[in-house]
Design a protein around this motif. Structure first.
Motif, PDB file in Angstrom:
ATOM      1  N   ALA A  91     -24.178   7.989  32.097  1.00 32.93           N
ATOM      2  CA  ALA A  91     -23.350   9.176  32.349  1.00 32.93           C
ATOM      3  C   ALA A  91     -22.393   8.915  33.504  1.00 32.93           C
ATOM      4  CB  ALA A  91     -24.228  10.382  32.646  1.00 32.93           C
ATOM      5  N   PHE A  92     -22.897   8.271  34.579  1.00 31.40           N
ATOM      6  CA  PHE A  92     -22.033   7.955  35.721  1.00 31.40           C
ATOM      7  C   PHE A  92     -20.869   7.056  35.292  1.00 31.40           C
ATOM      8  CE2 PHE A  92     -25.957   8.280  38.715  1.00 31.40           C
ATOM      9  CZ  PHE A  92     -25.913   9.663  38.631  1.00 31.40           C
ATOM     10  N   GLU A  93     -21.173   6.038  34.489  1.00 31.97           N
ATOM     11  CA  GLU A  93     -20.132   5.099  34.070  1.00 31.97           C
ATOM     12  C   GLU A  93     -19.140   5.734  33.105  1.00 31.97           C
ATOM     13  OE1 GLU A  93     -22.284   1.724  32.615  1.00 31.97           O
ATOM     14  OE2 GLU A  93     -22.851   1.045  34.636  1.00 31.97           O
ATOM     15  N   SER A  94     -19.548   6.794  32.439  1.00 32.40           N
ATOM     16  CA  SER A  94     -18.628   7.470  31.517  1.00 32.40           C
ATOM     17  C   SER A  94     -17.446   8.094  32.258  1.00 32.40           C
ATOM     18  CB  SER A  94     -19.375   8.556  30.724  1.00 32.40           C
ATOM     19  OG  SER A  94     -19.640   9.699  31.519  1.00 32.40           O
ATOM     20  N   THR A  95     -17.605   8.315  33.575  1.00 34.93           N
ATOM     21  CA  THR A  95     -16.503   8.895  34.340  1.00 34.93           C
ATOM     22  C   THR A  95     -15.264   7.999  34.316  1.00 34.93           C
ATOM     23  OG1 THR A  95     -17.243   7.860  36.427  1.00 34.93           O
ATOM     24  CG2 THR A  95     -18.089  10.061  35.911  1.00 34.93           C
ATOM     25  N   LEU A  96     -15.440   6.708  34.134  1.00 39.60           N
ATOM     26  CA  LEU A  96     -14.305   5.783  34.144  1.00 39.60           C
ATOM     27  C   LEU A  96     -13.314   6.119  33.034  1.00 39.60           C
ATOM     28  CD1 LEU A  96     -16.244   2.443  34.815  1.00 39.60           C
ATOM     29  CD2 LEU A  96     -15.128   3.949  36.477  1.00 39.60           C
ATOM     30  N   HIS A  97     -13.793   6.738  31.968  1.00 41.03           N
ATOM     31  CA  HIS A  97     -12.917   7.099  30.842  1.00 41.03           C
ATOM     32  C   HIS A  97     -12.047   8.314  31.148  1.00 41.03           C
ATOM     33  CE1 HIS A  97     -14.790   4.270  28.035  1.00 41.03           C
ATOM     34  NE2 HIS A  97     -15.956   4.620  28.558  1.00 41.03           N
ATOM     35  N   LEU A  98     -12.267   8.946  32.284  1.00 43.78           N
ATOM     36  CA  LEU A  98     -11.503  10.151  32.620  1.00 43.78           C
ATOM     37  C   LEU A  98     -10.181   9.838  33.319  1.00 43.78           C
ATOM     38  CD1 LEU A  98     -14.379  12.463  33.923  1.00 43.78           C
ATOM     39  CD2 LEU A  98     -13.240  12.552  31.695  1.00 43.78           C
ATOM     40  N   ARG A  99      -9.922   8.576  33.610  1.00 45.45           N
ATOM     41  CA  ARG A  99      -8.720   8.218  34.370  1.00 45.45           C
ATOM     42  C   ARG A  99      -7.443   8.747  33.711  1.00 45.45           C
ATOM     43  NH1 ARG A  99      -6.459   2.048  35.580  1.00 45.45           N
ATOM     44  NH2 ARG A  99      -4.395   2.705  36.346  1.00 45.45           N
ATOM     45  N   ARG A 100      -7.238   8.454  32.438  1.00 47.15           N
ATOM     46  CA  ARG A 100      -5.986   8.858  31.776  1.00 47.15           C
ATOM     47  C   ARG A 100      -5.862  10.369  31.619  1.00 47.15           C
ATOM     48  NH1 ARG A 100      -3.046   4.625  29.999  1.00 47.15           N
ATOM     49  NH2 ARG A 100      -4.112   2.615  29.769  1.00 47.15           N
ATOM     50  N   PRO A 101      -6.886  11.069  31.085  1.00 42.77           N
ATOM     51  CA  PRO A 101      -6.723  12.522  30.941  1.00 42.77           C
ATOM     52  C   PRO A 101      -6.589  13.256  32.274  1.00 42.77           C
ATOM     53  CG  PRO A 101      -8.953  11.847  30.322  1.00 42.77           C
ATOM     54  CD  PRO A 101      -8.133  10.596  30.439  1.00 42.77           C
ATOM     55  N   VAL A 102      -7.272  12.782  33.321  1.00 40.36           N
ATOM     56  CA  VAL A 102      -7.133  13.408  34.631  1.00 40.36           C
ATOM     57  C   VAL A 102      -5.715  13.191  35.161  1.00 40.36           C
ATOM     58  CG1 VAL A 102      -7.835  13.248  37.058  1.00 40.36           C
ATOM     59  CG2 VAL A 102      -9.567  13.394  35.259  1.00 40.36           C
ATOM     60  N   SER A 103      -5.216  11.969  35.015  1.00 40.39           N
ATOM     61  CA  SER A 103      -3.860  11.670  35.460  1.00 40.39           C
ATOM     62  C   SER A 103      -2.835  12.532  34.732  1.00 40.39           C
ATOM     63  CB  SER A 103      -3.553  10.186  35.235  1.00 40.39           C
ATOM     64  OG  SER A 103      -2.224   9.890  35.571  1.00 40.39           O
ATOM     65  N   ALA A 104      -3.021  12.695  33.417  1.00 42.62           N
ATOM     66  CA  ALA A 104      -2.081  13.489  32.624  1.00 42.62           C
ATOM     67  C   ALA A 104      -2.090  14.947  33.064  1.00 42.62           C
ATOM     68  CB  ALA A 104      -2.428  13.373  31.142  1.00 42.62           C
ATOM     69  N   LEU A 105      -3.270  15.495  33.330  1.00 46.66           N
ATOM     70  CA  LEU A 105      -3.372  16.894  33.737  1.00 46.66           C
ATOM     71  C   LEU A 105      -2.731  17.115  35.100  1.00 46.66           C
ATOM     72  CD1 LEU A 105      -4.324  19.772  33.387  1.00 46.66           C
ATOM     73  CD2 LEU A 105      -6.605  19.071  34.131  1.00 46.66           C
ATOM     74  N   ILE A 106      -3.006  16.222  36.047  1.00 41.74           N
ATOM     75  CA  ILE A 106      -2.431  16.371  37.389  1.00 41.74           C
ATOM     76  C   ILE A 106      -0.913  16.207  37.324  1.00 41.74           C
ATOM     77  CG2 ILE A 106      -2.328  15.344  39.691  1.00 41.74           C
ATOM     78  CD1 ILE A 106      -5.320  14.681  39.371  1.00 41.74           C
ATOM     79  N   SER A 107      -0.442  15.276  36.529  1.00 46.05           N
ATOM     80  CA  SER A 107       0.998  15.086  36.364  1.00 46.05           C
ATOM     81  C   SER A 107       1.657  16.338  35.815  1.00 46.05           C
ATOM     82  CB  SER A 107       1.264  13.895  35.437  1.00 46.05           C
ATOM     83  OG  SER A 107       2.646  13.701  35.250  1.00 46.05           O
ATOM     84  N   SER A 108       1.019  16.978  34.852  1.00 46.85           N
ATOM     85  CA  SER A 108       1.541  18.204  34.269  1.00 46.85           C
ATOM     86  C   SER A 108       1.617  19.318  35.317  1.00 46.85           C
ATOM     87  CB  SER A 108       0.654  18.645  33.103  1.00 46.85           C
ATOM     88  OG  SER A 108       1.051  19.901  32.602  1.00 46.85           O
ATOM     89  N   LEU A 109       0.571  19.450  36.125  1.00 41.83           N
ATOM     90  CA  LEU A 109       0.565  20.482  37.167  1.00 41.83           C
ATOM     91  C   LEU A 109       1.624  20.203  38.230  1.00 41.83           C
ATOM     92  CD1 LEU A 109      -3.303  20.882  37.609  1.00 41.83           C
ATOM     93  CD2 LEU A 109      -1.746  22.588  36.638  1.00 41.83           C
TER      94      LEU A 109
END
Length: 464
Positions: free
Chosen positions: A94-112
């Motif tokens: 579960a901890f390592e699954s966080t690495l997959h959040l890089r792109r969607p998190v970046s996209a959301l912050i960029s949008s905001l």
């Protein structure tokens, strides 16, 4: 540079990026509420599973002013807890699954960032890899949130940076080592974060100068800090010790506490990630029984990586245990309202794994601690409680962590904490510290000033 252009976007947006562990999620949820109370829009990013977990444990989230964003990660294994490991290694997928959040998190912050004057991203240290792309956005600033104590954070950083200044050798001799606090696979995940640390504006601690002044001031020293801002904004949990009244709608354990004398009950709980062996469970049960003291014992199994995908095994207690302690002891299987238990007048002690969430709640409520650290920052949190603040007693010494804690040790510590003059003195110190903490969060107090300073800083008109 400062800007006063009337056409500039007026809004400052705050984005929370927590690590996928319940304690870390919990702290940034508290911080989200604290910041949103200052009329700032707050966006909380996590996975659908972990947001569902938060909602199951915080039933008022639907009424929150915080905006929650559900992201997806690929499926990951969710093995059962391993009683032979002090660290919750079963959560590593579960901890390592966080690495997959890089792109969607970046996209959301960029949008905001496209519609905001400034975006302040507050992220867990363990999500530094995930937010690395935000440094390319000119109106985005990042702030590291440290979910661990300033005590543990200092010792780790001081050691990692080559012990750049002298500390009291007697204290250094007593402070627990970090050996065994993390397994190799988790250390690798930590190392992935390190290249992406250093772009942040400042750091936030869920702590207070009232509690950890020496260690916060150490962390502010140039040798360790490199001109980063530090705000000690804790405790970010609720610190009011309300009067508890009888109600049919309250949890059964609170109604049971209503019937007990003041400061007579020890609350026993080891968080959401601890798994004991059957042998250790037996020793703990026998010790509680023989102590003759009142207790509430939460025996829930550790969280799985997917808390909704698997059922944990029920903890096996000695035959007839619950019948023998009936009326004096209460066993809770499952979730328990920890903050309400700790603030209850009948609670006189807390036997704990010393996770920082639990320690800040206990300190805030003036409840002394029987320390039983398991991993991570917990050994040094225990040191802070027993050696520095002197508001607790040792159950399990970190340097002897591989030894079984006997029933005799449990019995002795419970009696000393709940039913002795030594325990009364410890409780008095804990109450005095809690009062100092309450003053710090009141108008004009140190904590309130630090929170106000952080809010003013992210609201400033000047750009970096």
């Amino acid at each position: 540079m400062c800007t006063n252009d009337q056409n500039d976007p007026a809004e400052v947006v705050v984005v929370m990026v927590p690590f996928l562990a319940h304690g870390h999620l919990n702290q940034l949820l508290h911080l989200s509420r604290l910041i949103s109370a200052h009329n700032l829009p707050v966006h909380f990013i996590s996975t659908a599973t972990h947001l569902r977990q938060l909602r199951s444990r915080h039933h008022d989230l639907n009424n929150s002013t915080v905006t929650f964003h559900e992201l997806q990660t690929p499926p990951f294994p969710s093995p059962p807890p391993n009683p032979s490991s002090r660290f919750p290694t079963h959560l590593q997928p579960a901890f390592e699954s966080t690495l997959h959040l890089r792109r969607p998190v970046s996209a959301l912050i960029s949008s905001l960032s496209a519609t905001a004057r400034r975006v302040a991203v507050v992220h867990d240290f363990m999500m530094s890899y995930v937010v690395q792309d935000t440094k390319t956005l000119p109106n985005v600033e990042t702030y590291i949130f440290n979910p661990l104590s300033a005590c543990d954070s200092f010792w780790r950083k001081w050691e990692r940076m080559g012990r750049p200044f002298r500390v009291d050798p007697e204290v250094l001799r007593r402070v627990p080592s970090q050996d065994g606090t993390f397994p190799p696979e988790f250390i690798e995940l930590v190392r992935l974060q390190l290249p992406h640390v250093g772009f942040h504006v400042g750091e936030l601690f869920d702590s207070s100068r009232v509690i950890e002044r020496e260690y916060i001031e150490y962390l502010e020293r140039e040798e360790l800090n490199h001109n980063k801002k530090i705000w000690a904004i804790g405790p970010i949990n609720h610190v009011d010790k309300q009067v508890v009244t009888v109600s049919e709608n309250r949890h059964d354990c609170l109604q049971w506490l209503d019937l007990q004398p003041g400061s007579s009950v020890i609350y026993v709980s080891f968080g959401t990630t601890t798994t004991f062996s059957d042998e250790q469970i037996k020793e703990l049960a026998i010790g509680l029984e023989r102590s003759g003291q009142r207790f509430i014992w939460v025996t829930r199994t550790a969280d799985f990586g997917d808390v909704f995908g698997s059922e944990g095994k029920i903890v096996d207690l000695p035959t007839g245990f619950e019948q023998r302690v009936e009326g004096r002891g209460l066993v809770v299987r499952g979730w328990a309202p920890q903050r309400e238990i700790l603030r209850h007048f009948a609670t006189g002690g807390f036997m704990s794994h010393c996770g920082w969430n639990s320690m800040m709640e206990s300190i805030s409520m003036g409840v002394p601690v029987a320390t039983w650290p398991m991993h991570s920052d917990q050994p040094r949190n225990a040191f802070l409680i027993t050696d520095v603040l002197r508001i607790g007693l040792v159950v399990s010494d970190w340097e002897r962590r591989d030894e079984l804690v006997s029933a005799a040790v449990v019995e002795g510590v419970v009696r000393r904490l709940i039913d002795s003059s030594e325990g009364e003195e410890i409780r008095k110190r804990a109450a005095e510290l809690a009062e100092a903490v309450r003053r710090s969060v009141a108008e004009g107090g140190e904590c309130r000033k630090e929170v106000d300073s952080f809010i003013s800083y992210i609201n400033r008109k000047c750009l970096m």
